[in-house]
Write a protein that holds these residues in place. Structure first.
Motif, PDB file in Angstrom:
ATOM      1  N   CYS A  44      -6.568   1.295  10.105  1.00 17.50           N
ATOM      2  CA  CYS A  44      -6.001   0.550   8.809  1.00 17.50           C
ATOM      3  C   CYS A  44      -7.188   0.614   7.879  1.00 17.50           C
ATOM      4  O   CYS A  44      -8.368   0.733   8.275  1.00 17.50           O
ATOM      5  CB  CYS A  44      -6.205  -0.957   9.128  1.00 17.50           C
ATOM      6  SG  CYS A  44      -6.441  -2.129   7.970  1.00 17.50           S
ATOM      7  N   ASP A  46      -8.211  -0.890   5.644  1.00 16.83           N
ATOM      8  CA  ASP A  46      -9.128  -2.038   5.153  1.00 16.83           C
ATOM      9  C   ASP A  46     -10.017  -2.419   6.351  1.00 16.83           C
ATOM     10  O   ASP A  46     -11.394  -2.623   5.746  1.00 16.83           O
ATOM     11  CB  ASP A  46      -8.246  -3.151   4.911  1.00 16.83           C
ATOM     12  CG  ASP A  46      -7.635  -3.349   3.427  1.00 16.83           C
ATOM     13  OD1 ASP A  46      -7.549  -2.079   2.996  1.00 16.83           O
ATOM     14  OD2 ASP A  46      -6.783  -4.369   3.019  1.00 16.83           O
ATOM     15  N   CYS A  47      -9.869  -2.275   7.707  1.00 13.21           N
ATOM     16  CA  CYS A  47     -10.885  -2.620   8.553  1.00 13.21           C
ATOM     17  C   CYS A  47     -11.123  -1.527   9.513  1.00 13.21           C
ATOM     18  O   CYS A  47     -12.217  -1.880  10.162  1.00 13.21           O
ATOM     19  CB  CYS A  47     -10.135  -4.079   9.116  1.00 13.21           C
ATOM     20  SG  CYS A  47      -8.809  -3.658  10.276  1.00 13.21           S
ATOM     21  N   CYS A  83      -1.341  -3.598  10.310  1.00 10.63           N
ATOM     22  CA  CYS A  83      -2.685  -4.226  11.021  1.00 10.63           C
ATOM     23  C   CYS A  83      -2.321  -5.801  11.280  1.00 10.63           C
ATOM     24  O   CYS A  83      -1.618  -6.384  10.291  1.00 10.63           O
ATOM     25  CB  CYS A  83      -3.665  -4.036   9.813  1.00 10.63           C
ATOM     26  SG  CYS A  83      -5.151  -4.895  10.425  1.00 10.63           S
ATOM     27  N   HIS A  86      -4.154  -7.251   8.296  1.00 12.47           N
ATOM     28  CA  HIS A  86      -3.968  -6.994   6.855  1.00 12.47           C
ATOM     29  C   HIS A  86      -2.512  -6.551   6.664  1.00 12.47           C
ATOM     30  O   HIS A  86      -2.076  -6.263   5.236  1.00 12.47           O
ATOM     31  CB  HIS A  86      -4.951  -5.643   6.327  1.00 12.47           C
ATOM     32  CG  HIS A  86      -6.222  -6.041   6.361  1.00 12.47           C
ATOM     33  ND1 HIS A  86      -7.195  -5.602   7.597  1.00 12.47           N
ATOM     34  CD2 HIS A  86      -7.103  -6.956   5.565  1.00 12.47           C
ATOM     35  CE1 HIS A  86      -8.462  -6.101   7.390  1.00 12.47           C
ATOM     36  NE2 HIS A  86      -8.427  -6.802   6.294  1.00 12.47           N
TER      37      HIS A  86
HETATM   38 ZN    ZN Z   1      -6.791  -4.075   8.819  1.00 11.32          ZN
END
Ligand code: ZN
Length: 406
Positions: A44, A46-47, A83, A86
């Motif tokens: 992902c 974002d993370c 995700c 997210h």
């Molecule tokens: Zn994520």
């Protein structure tokens, strides 16, 4: 080795990205390379958690460096992963910056071509791009460069105005005099604009480290500097001062020429540049004419001599001797009965304290002379800029001393 493998090497594409086809269109001088994502999951954005693949986005295209004169395009349907935290997220293409239609290699090359070419137009043609594409590449390059700028101490700065386009629109620029680079530019030349300029170009701790600022005798700038940089000395720029004196000489010449022509005396016709050129730079063929004119009983000859005497001011070793020279000069100038000269003499008197600071710091905006000619080139190319933003980008691109490679 298959041609797909060659391209994978050339483009630096690694698993799980794979080249699924290379389509060579000889008649169109074009190569289309299709890239696929072969994994059933990914991190992902974002993370960073590894998530299962969700779906593929619609196909996108990136322009790459030409291969053997063939325009090369990459195509890919970027995958999305799902995700838990997210939701569905698109993976970023490793070969391109976010939102760019060009690969990183292409952008890096384009930045090189743009900085090396004599004009944006020349670079644009070499790269086969349109105006908007070039502007987008420059804008991303400047953004990268500004992010990378390090917060170093900058002791000597110059703040100056420049005309932007025709008419009376001005911009203000802030230059790092030792670094020979433009730190930022803003619209207008008001006190508020200058405040904004200082805040944008320098962080608070950099502002506190400024030792001296070169400025024209322009009240709005001096006010802003006094407010934002109270510890810094103001040094009124010597080249602006000589410009002011040249202006006065020219005003005297114009008025006198008019009076003389009415009496049938055409001695001063076409003599404008003789009075404005420093004597040592005078062309030899004009030497005799000028010798005669400057020794004649002419008002402009007197104005010129006064201007010339002021030039010596700058050659003194310290402020005290320079001030003594100024006193004698001022006494002559103010009794000259030449209004334009008297006006400038009064202006110099008012600002004297901040002119004498020159002998402490020896700075002027002309220290960035090479920079000024670069800015001129940007201005000459500026006809196409509809917005100030585009103009600012160009100045920072060419004169900002930025590291702009992707
Ligand atoms: Zn994520």
């Amino acid at each position: 080795m298959e041609v797909e493998d060659h391209y994978a090497l050339l483009l630096g594409i690694n698993s799980p990205w794979e080249i699924s086809s290379v389509d060579l269109k000889l008649d169109q001088h074009r190569v289309d390379v299709v890239i696929e994502y072969s994994d059933d999951g990914g991190a992902c954005p974002d993370c960073g958690v590894i998530c299962p693949k969700h779906d593929d986005r619609k196909s996108r295209t990136w322009r790459h460096l030409d291969t053997m004169q063939f325009s090369t395009y990459l195509h890919c349907q970027l995958p999305r992963v799902r995700c838990k935290a997210h939701g569905a997220k698109s993976l970023e293409a490793p070969w391109a910056g976010k939102n760019s239609r060009f690969t990183l290699l292409f952008e890096a090359f384009a930045v090189r071509v743009l900085t090396a070419a004599r004009s944006v137009e020349e670079a644009r043609k070499l790269l086969g791009l349109n105006w908007h594409q070039v502007e987008a590449i420059k804008s991303r390059a400047v953004e990268r460069g500004l992010k990378r700028r390090e917060e170093v101490a900058i002791h000597f700065i110059g703040i100056d105005e420049k005309q932007f386009r025709s008419g009376h629109r001005y911009i203000s620029s802030l230059v790092d005099l030792n670094g020979g680079r433009v730190l930022d530019v803003v619209e207008e030349r008001t006190e508020a604009a200058c405040n904004t300029l200082i805040s944008r170009a320098l962080t608070t701790s950099q502002q506190a480290q400024v030792t001296a600022v070169a400025l024209d005798m322009w009240k709005a700038y001096a006010n802003a500097v006094t407010e934002k940089l109270p510890q810094a000395d103001i040094v009124h720029d010597r080249f602006h001062i000589s410009q002011h004196l040249n202006e006065a000489v020219d005003q005297v010449r114009r008025k006198e020429n008019k009076q003389l022509v009415e009496q049938g005396d055409e001695r001063l016709k076409g003599s404008k540049f003789l009075w404005l050129t420093n004597e040592e730079n005078q062309k030899e063929k004009h030497a005799e004419t000028f010798e005669r004119l400057k020794n004649a009983d002419l008002k402009v000859a007197r104005a010129w001599a006064i201007k010339e005497l002021f030039r010596d001011f700058w050659s003194y070793g310290d402020a005290d001797s320079a001030e003594q020279h100024y006193e004698k000069w001022y006494a002559w100038a103010i009794r000259s009965q030449l209004d334009p000269i008297k006006k400038k003499a009064k202006m110099i008197k008012t600002h004297l304290a901040n002119i004498l600071t020159y002998f402490k710091h020896r700075i002027s905006n002309a220290a960035a002379e090479g920079l000024n000619s670069k800015i001129q080139t940007v201005k000459a190319n500026a006809r196409g800029y509809r917005s100030f933003e585009g103009f600012r980008n160009s100045i920072l691109f060419y004169c900002g001393g930025l590291e702009m490679a992707p």
